[in-house]
Design a protein around this motif. Sequence first.
Motif, PDB file in Angstrom:
ATOM      1  N   ASN A  36     -20.139  54.543 -17.214  1.00 49.00           N
ATOM      2  CA  ASN A  36     -19.265  55.528 -16.589  1.00 49.00           C
ATOM      3  C   ASN A  36     -19.298  56.783 -17.452  1.00 49.00           C
ATOM      4  O   ASN A  36     -20.124  56.881 -18.367  1.00 49.00           O
ATOM      5  N   GLU A  37     -18.414  57.721 -17.189  1.00 52.85           N
ATOM      6  CA  GLU A  37     -18.473  58.990 -17.934  1.00 52.85           C
ATOM      7  C   GLU A  37     -18.111  58.842 -19.414  1.00 52.85           C
ATOM      8  O   GLU A  37     -18.364  59.744 -20.204  1.00 52.85           O
ATOM      9  N   TRP A  38     -17.532  57.711 -19.818  1.00 54.79           N
ATOM     10  CA  TRP A  38     -17.125  57.512 -21.206  1.00 54.79           C
ATOM     11  C   TRP A  38     -18.010  56.551 -21.997  1.00 54.79           C
ATOM     12  O   TRP A  38     -17.959  56.555 -23.221  1.00 54.79           O
ATOM     13  N   MET A  39     -18.787  55.710 -21.298  1.00 56.12           N
ATOM     14  CA  MET A  39     -19.485  54.652 -22.042  1.00 56.12           C
ATOM     15  C   MET A  39     -20.662  54.080 -21.262  1.00 56.12           C
ATOM     16  O   MET A  39     -20.772  54.245 -20.052  1.00 56.12           O
ATOM     17  N   HIS A  40     -21.495  53.393 -21.991  1.00 53.23           N
ATOM     18  CA  HIS A  40     -22.539  52.532 -21.427  1.00 53.23           C
ATOM     19  C   HIS A  40     -22.515  51.268 -22.278  1.00 53.23           C
ATOM     20  O   HIS A  40     -22.809  51.302 -23.477  1.00 53.23           O
ATOM     21  N   VAL A  41     -22.119  50.148 -21.688  1.00 53.39           N
ATOM     22  CA  VAL A  41     -21.995  48.883 -22.406  1.00 53.39           C
ATOM     23  C   VAL A  41     -22.704  47.799 -21.611  1.00 53.39           C
ATOM     24  O   VAL A  41     -22.543  47.695 -20.392  1.00 53.39           O
ATOM     25  N   VAL A  42     -23.483  46.973 -22.324  1.00 54.65           N
ATOM     26  CA  VAL A  42     -24.271  45.914 -21.695  1.00 54.65           C
ATOM     27  C   VAL A  42     -24.017  44.613 -22.442  1.00 54.65           C
ATOM     28  O   VAL A  42     -23.988  44.589 -23.677  1.00 54.65           O
ATOM     29  N   GLN A  43     -23.859  43.529 -21.688  1.00 55.01           N
ATOM     30  CA  GLN A  43     -23.717  42.192 -22.279  1.00 55.01           C
ATOM     31  C   GLN A  43     -24.853  41.317 -21.786  1.00 55.01           C
ATOM     32  O   GLN A  43     -25.130  41.259 -20.590  1.00 55.01           O
ATOM     33  N   LEU A  44     -25.502  40.628 -22.732  1.00 51.59           N
ATOM     34  CA  LEU A  44     -26.590  39.700 -22.422  1.00 51.59           C
ATOM     35  C   LEU A  44     -26.330  38.383 -23.140  1.00 51.59           C
ATOM     36  O   LEU A  44     -25.796  38.369 -24.251  1.00 51.59           O
ATOM     37  N   THR A  45     -26.732  37.269 -22.508  1.00 54.34           N
ATOM     38  CA  THR A  45     -26.470  35.945 -23.080  1.00 54.34           C
ATOM     39  C   THR A  45     -27.743  35.116 -23.105  1.00 54.34           C
ATOM     40  O   THR A  45     -28.431  35.002 -22.084  1.00 54.34           O
ATOM     41  N   PRO A  46     -28.048  34.505 -24.259  1.00 50.57           N
ATOM     42  CA  PRO A  46     -29.187  33.588 -24.304  1.00 50.57           C
ATOM     43  C   PRO A  46     -28.943  32.404 -23.370  1.00 50.57           C
ATOM     44  O   PRO A  46     -27.804  31.932 -23.258  1.00 50.57           O
ATOM     45  N   PRO A  47     -29.975  31.891 -22.707  1.00 48.62           N
ATOM     46  CA  PRO A  47     -29.807  30.727 -21.830  1.00 48.62           C
ATOM     47  C   PRO A  47     -29.167  29.558 -22.594  1.00 48.62           C
ATOM     48  O   PRO A  47     -29.604  29.216 -23.690  1.00 48.62           O
ATOM     49  N   GLY A  48     -28.123  28.977 -22.034  1.00 45.42           N
ATOM     50  CA  GLY A  48     -27.463  27.833 -22.645  1.00 45.42           C
ATOM     51  C   GLY A  48     -26.463  28.172 -23.734  1.00 45.42           C
ATOM     52  O   GLY A  48     -25.874  27.280 -24.329  1.00 45.42           O
TER      53      GLY A  48
END
Length: 142
Positions: A36-48
């Motif tokens: 959005n106009e304030w941030m860019h945040v991404v979450q990723l998770t290893p399988p399992g």
Amino acid sequence: MDWTLEVVVLPVSDIDRAVAFYRDQVGFHLDHDTTNEWMHVVQLTPPGSGCSIVIGDLPSQNEMAPGSMRSLHLVVSDAAAARAELVGRGVECSEIMSFDERDGATFFGFADPDGNSWAVQQIRARAERPLIPVEARGRFGA
């Protein structure tokens, strides 16, 4: 009371490049990518896994230098198969090293484009006894 480690903030210099590396080459699941106009945040998770990585540009995330995380730890049931999978996806990995015949003493490593480094440990027992049972993974997003 349980205390669970569920997120590790990973400092990177280029969010999109990091997403491509962890999702497309390493094989982590993309949980969310919020801009959005304030941030860019991404979450990723290893399988399992019950623990995810978060990358982004929030002020608290920018306090760490890109590439400054060392020896984050992943566990697999077969180091040779895991290494072959990563190499096949273009990830540069160290050779496998075994320090002992006992389960848990075999490792290899890799780094992301910024230099954040990962140790991958083989624990063969995870094949029969995963930390998050397969039937529960859909419920928890793992």
